[in-house]
Design a protein around this motif. Sequence first.
Motif, PDB file in Angstrom:
ATOM      1  N   ALA A 157      -8.187  -7.177   3.405  1.00  0.00           N
ATOM      2  CA  ALA A 157      -8.858  -7.327   2.030  1.00  0.00           C
ATOM      3  C   ALA A 157      -7.748  -8.261   0.498  1.00  0.00           C
ATOM      4  N   PRO A 158      -7.976  -8.652   0.227  1.00  0.00           N
ATOM      5  CA  PRO A 158      -7.089  -9.250  -0.685  1.00  0.00           C
ATOM      6  C   PRO A 158      -7.265  -7.877  -1.786  1.00  0.00           C
ATOM      7  N   ASP A 159      -6.356  -8.136  -2.563  1.00  0.00           N
ATOM      8  CA  ASP A 159      -5.191  -6.479  -3.435  1.00  0.00           C
ATOM      9  C   ASP A 159      -5.557  -4.962  -3.107  1.00  0.00           C
ATOM     10  N   ARG A 160      -5.594  -5.720  -1.561  1.00  0.00           N
ATOM     11  CA  ARG A 160      -4.584  -3.881  -0.953  1.00  0.00           C
ATOM     12  C   ARG A 160      -3.242  -4.494  -0.370  1.00  0.00           C
ATOM     13  N   PRO A 161      -2.707  -3.357   0.055  1.00  0.00           N
ATOM     14  CA  PRO A 161      -1.919  -3.552   0.463  1.00  0.00           C
ATOM     15  C   PRO A 161      -1.580  -3.831   1.597  1.00  0.00           C
ATOM     16  N   LEU A 162      -0.261  -4.654   2.479  1.00  0.00           N
ATOM     17  CA  LEU A 162      -0.288  -4.765   3.659  1.00  0.00           C
ATOM     18  C   LEU A 162       0.826  -4.650   4.058  1.00  0.00           C
ATOM     19  N   TYR A 163       1.320  -4.118   5.537  1.00  0.00           N
ATOM     20  CA  TYR A 163       2.127  -3.787   5.282  1.00  0.00           C
ATOM     21  C   TYR A 163       3.255  -4.727   7.121  1.00  0.00           C
ATOM     22  N   ALA A 164       4.451  -5.704   6.409  1.00  0.00           N
ATOM     23  CA  ALA A 164       4.883  -6.634   7.742  1.00  0.00           C
ATOM     24  C   ALA A 164       6.082  -6.113   8.069  1.00  0.00           C
ATOM     25  N   ARG A 165       6.577  -6.448   9.632  1.00  0.00           N
ATOM     26  CA  ARG A 165       7.757  -5.637  10.128  1.00  0.00           C
ATOM     27  C   ARG A 165       8.792  -6.679  10.504  1.00  0.00           C
ATOM     28  N   TYR A 166       9.475  -6.667  10.074  1.00  0.00           N
ATOM     29  CA  TYR A 166      10.743  -7.340  10.110  1.00  0.00           C
ATOM     30  C   TYR A 166      11.997  -6.765  10.205  1.00  0.00           C
ATOM     31  N   TRP A 167      12.959  -7.614  10.904  1.00  0.00           N
ATOM     32  CA  TRP A 167      13.990  -6.968  11.244  1.00  0.00           C
ATOM     33  C   TRP A 167      15.596  -8.129  11.236  1.00  0.00           C
ATOM     34  N   LYS A 168      16.801  -6.899  11.305  1.00  0.00           N
ATOM     35  CA  LYS A 168      17.650  -7.928  11.150  1.00  0.00           C
ATOM     36  C   LYS A 168      19.099  -7.452  12.448  1.00  0.00           C
ATOM     37  N   LEU A 217      15.390 -12.715   3.414  1.00  0.00           N
ATOM     38  CA  LEU A 217      14.460 -11.678   3.473  1.00  0.00           C
ATOM     39  C   LEU A 217      13.912 -10.764   2.147  1.00  0.00           C
ATOM     40  N   PRO A 218      12.825 -10.514   2.012  1.00  0.00           N
ATOM     41  CA  PRO A 218      12.591 -10.524   0.602  1.00  0.00           C
ATOM     42  C   PRO A 218      13.065  -9.341   0.241  1.00  0.00           C
ATOM     43  N   ALA A 219      12.423  -9.264  -1.434  1.00  0.00           N
ATOM     44  CA  ALA A 219      12.802  -7.800  -2.404  1.00  0.00           C
ATOM     45  C   ALA A 219      11.962  -7.661  -2.774  1.00  0.00           C
ATOM     46  N   GLU A 220      11.620  -6.559  -3.376  1.00  0.00           N
ATOM     47  CA  GLU A 220      10.725  -6.239  -4.627  1.00  0.00           C
ATOM     48  C   GLU A 220      10.102  -6.892  -5.352  1.00  0.00           C
TER      49      GLU A 220
END
Length: 153
Positions: free
Chosen positions: A78-89, A108-111
């Motif tokens: 859903a747009p305008d809702r949070p999504l949790y994306a996983r990644y690693w290094k 890698l992204p930052a806030e």
Amino acid sequence: MFRITSPLVVLLLVAFSPSASGEKANMSPEQLRETATHVITGTVSRVYQRGEKRNDWQYTHYVAEVRVKDVEKGDAIAPDRPLYARYWKRRWIGKTIVPLSTSGHRGLPAEGDTLRIYLARDAYDGFTRGNDDGGFNVIGANGFETLPKVTAE
């Protein structure tokens, strides 16, 4: 004229030159979109991380909380809702030469970053085929695409 003929000099040059790490090649935008089960745009609200040592590697696992702006591919988001994306290094902490391997995700992204994110849910994520727990994994090493920041008028 100076000429290097000593095996010792050659050995020193090899020993102190940067080692190849065998990094995973970037996927093209077309490959990312084709591999992804979901493609979203949004802004990173928070980044969570935890570290772990596994064998001779130091891993950092991340989860980015992204406020979804648009869903370009996939369903059940859903747009305008949070999504949790996983990644690693990861980084090599062993005492031997770094083996040919990948160090994980790049860029890698930052806030506060506004991104297009290529995701895999219950599908191949560019690294492993065992992603079948319903979570969203960022695709490949370069599954984050930075977008211009949206400014309020």
